[in-house]
Write an enzyme that holds these catalytic residues in place. Structure first.
Site, PDB file in Angstrom:
ATOM      1  N   SER A 127       6.967   1.816   0.409  1.00 31.34           N
ATOM      2  CA  SER A 127       6.707   1.478  -0.979  1.00 31.34           C
ATOM      3  C   SER A 127       7.627   2.341  -1.859  1.00 31.34           C
ATOM      4  CB  SER A 127       5.222   1.877  -1.338  1.00 31.34           C
ATOM      5  OG  SER A 127       4.835   2.953  -1.206  1.00 31.34           O
ATOM      6  N   SER A 128       8.036   3.234  -1.504  1.00 32.31           N
ATOM      7  CA  SER A 128       8.812   4.285  -2.378  1.00 32.31           C
ATOM      8  C   SER A 128      10.331   3.526  -2.634  1.00 32.31           C
ATOM      9  CB  SER A 128       8.851   5.624  -2.138  1.00 32.31           C
ATOM     10  OG  SER A 128       9.381   5.902  -1.000  1.00 32.31           O
ATOM     11  N   ALA A 129      10.688   3.179  -1.324  1.00 34.64           N
ATOM     12  CA  ALA A 129      12.356   2.486  -0.954  1.00 34.64           C
ATOM     13  C   ALA A 129      12.223   1.420  -1.856  1.00 34.64           C
ATOM     14  CB  ALA A 129      12.644   2.354   0.270  1.00 34.64           C
ATOM     15  N   ALA A 130      11.096   0.563  -1.651  1.00 31.46           N
ATOM     16  CA  ALA A 130      10.915  -0.879  -2.480  1.00 31.46           C
ATOM     17  C   ALA A 130      11.024  -0.493  -3.984  1.00 31.46           C
ATOM     18  CB  ALA A 130       9.823  -1.445  -2.234  1.00 31.46           C
ATOM     19  N   PRO A 133       0.954  -1.160   0.040  1.00 28.44           N
ATOM     20  CA  PRO A 133      -0.149   0.154  -0.053  1.00 28.44           C
ATOM     21  C   PRO A 133       0.897   1.226  -0.208  1.00 28.44           C
ATOM     22  CG  PRO A 133      -0.213  -0.961   2.239  1.00 28.44           C
ATOM     23  CD  PRO A 133       0.844  -1.755   1.273  1.00 28.44           C
ATOM     24  N   ASP A 144      14.469   3.134   5.523  1.00 25.92           N
ATOM     25  CA  ASP A 144      13.493   2.460   4.511  1.00 25.92           C
ATOM     26  C   ASP A 144      14.421   1.424   3.351  1.00 25.92           C
ATOM     27  OD1 ASP A 144      11.426   3.427   5.814  1.00 25.92           O
ATOM     28  OD2 ASP A 144      10.222   4.010   4.027  1.00 25.92           O
ATOM     29  N   GLY A 196       1.935   4.960   0.901  1.00 24.66           N
ATOM     30  CA  GLY A 196       1.711   5.999   1.829  1.00 24.66           C
ATOM     31  C   GLY A 196       1.222   5.671   3.383  1.00 24.66           C
TER      32      GLY A 196
HETATM   33  O1  PMV Z   1       6.585   6.376   8.313  1.00 29.06           O
HETATM   34  P1  PMV Z   1       7.667   5.358   8.636  1.00 29.06           P
HETATM   35  O2  PMV Z   1       6.894   4.177   8.830  1.00 29.06           O
HETATM   36  O3  PMV Z   1       8.603   5.403   7.481  1.00 29.06           O
HETATM   37  O4  PMV Z   1       8.048   5.701  10.144  1.00 29.06           O
HETATM   38  C1  PMV Z   1       9.041   6.638  10.574  1.00 29.06           C
HETATM   39  C2  PMV Z   1       9.510   6.464  11.818  1.00 29.06           C
HETATM   40  C3  PMV Z   1       9.653   7.697  12.692  1.00 29.06           C
HETATM   41  O5  PMV Z   1      10.578   7.039  13.811  1.00 29.06           O
HETATM   42  C4  PMV Z   1       8.524   8.126  13.243  1.00 29.06           C
HETATM   43  C5  PMV Z   1      10.398   8.673  12.002  1.00 29.06           C
HETATM   44  C6  PMV Z   1      12.015   8.412  11.746  1.00 29.06           C
HETATM   45  O6  PMV Z   1      12.645   9.065  10.963  1.00 29.06           O
HETATM   46  O7  PMV Z   1      12.491   7.453  12.349  1.00 29.06           O
END
Ligand code: PMV
Length: 284
Positions: A87-90, A80, A131, A82
């Site tokens: 998803s963008s890194a993958a 999914p 990510d 956002g």
């Molecule tokens: O939005 P996500 O799933 O990539 O998570 C961000 C994780 C945080 O700890 C809230 C922010 C960060 O940069 O580590």
């Protein structure tokens, strides 16, 4: 005929989100849901083919990574968009793998990390790097800002991902936590301590599940959960999950549930019209 194919996994933050911003460690896992990029021959300029995932933000990455002509690109994704599942890194890691496959090469982690980071800026402006580290390395990763990621030994198991149906804004959620300091500092430290306590329990589903639920309570206290996310956690616990928590920045996104018997939760989610995805972690 495919000239080059690349696939890469998405990620989930299993424990430690938000606390990781303040120097604590976090655990992220690559998931079996991912993105595949296929490159085929085409007359004329390089372009996406019929049936491909389309996102205007992908164009800059495609233009930067591929020859300007001669290729049809097909992007398929189970992730999914956002929802904090990377998803963008993958997509960028899969694209770099497909590009290297054109030349008969398998890219190194360093190459994926460097070029993936550059391409991901087209999506995020200021990606943390987590990510595409997880997407390129695979596995379960122990991560502290500014340090090399450490791979953890974790038995592969199934998780159920429940989609809240809305995107959380990571920058906004991080800024919200910063604004609530120092009142939330003890909770952030407790979230970091859960990660440390989990390290010798990663292969004990009952203990890990309990720590996930405890982490959700902490994330709630620092103000990043929502009534919808709390309800999804409760739904999972009411339907046999060993533990559940929001995963990622919160404010929307997904809840991840650890369960030994997924059917009751999958049925309950279906009855309520909630999108539930089964995935295996860690992938790779
Ligand atoms: O939005 P996500 O799933 O990539 O998570 C961000 C994780 C945080 O700890 C809230 C922010 C960060 O940069 O580590």
């Amino acid at each position: 005929m495919d000239l080059g194919v690349g696939r890469a996994p998405g990620k989930l933050i299993l424990l430690g989100e938000h606390a990781v911003v303040y120097g604590h460690r976090a655990i992220a896992v690559a998931v079996s849901l991912g993105t595949t990029v296929r490159l085929r021959p085409r007359e004329g300029p390089t372009a996406t083919g019929p049936g491909s995932v389309e996102d205007p933000r992908m164009r800059a990455a495609l233009a930067a990574a591929l020859p300007q002509s001669g290729l049809e690109v097909r992007i398929d994704s189970e992730l999914p968009i956002g929802r904090g599942m990377g998803s963008s890194a993958a997509f960028t890691v899969a694209l770099l793998r497909a590009r290297a496959a054109l030349d008969g090469r398998i890219p190194t982690f360093e190459e994926l990390f460097r070029d993936g980071f550059a391409l991901e800026r087209a999506f995020h402006g200021n990606p943390s790097g987590l990510d595409h580290t997880v997407s390129a390395l695979g596995g379960a990763i122990l991560y502290r800002r500014g340090e090399a990621p450490v791979r953890l030994n974790m038995t592969r198991r199934e998780l159920i991902v429940l989609d809240s149906g809305s995107a959380g804004d990571t920058a906004e959620m991080v800024a919200g936590v910063a604004a609530r300091r120092p009142a939330v500092d003890a909770d952030l430290a407790a979230l970091g301590a859960i990660v440390e306590r989990s390290l010798d329990r990663l292969n004990d589903p009952e203990a890990l599940g309990a720590l996930m639920t405890e982490a959700h309570a902490g994330l709630r206290r620092i103000g990043v959960s929502t009534p919808r996310l709390d309800a999804l956690v409760q739904l999972a616990l009411d339907n046999g999950a060993l533990g559940a928590k929001l995963a990622g920045a919160g404010g929307g996104g997904v809840v991840v549930a650890l369960t030994a018997a997924p059917d009751p939760l999958l049925r309950a989610a279906a009855e309520l019209g909630i999108v539930a995805m089964r995935c295996m972690v860690p992938e790779g």
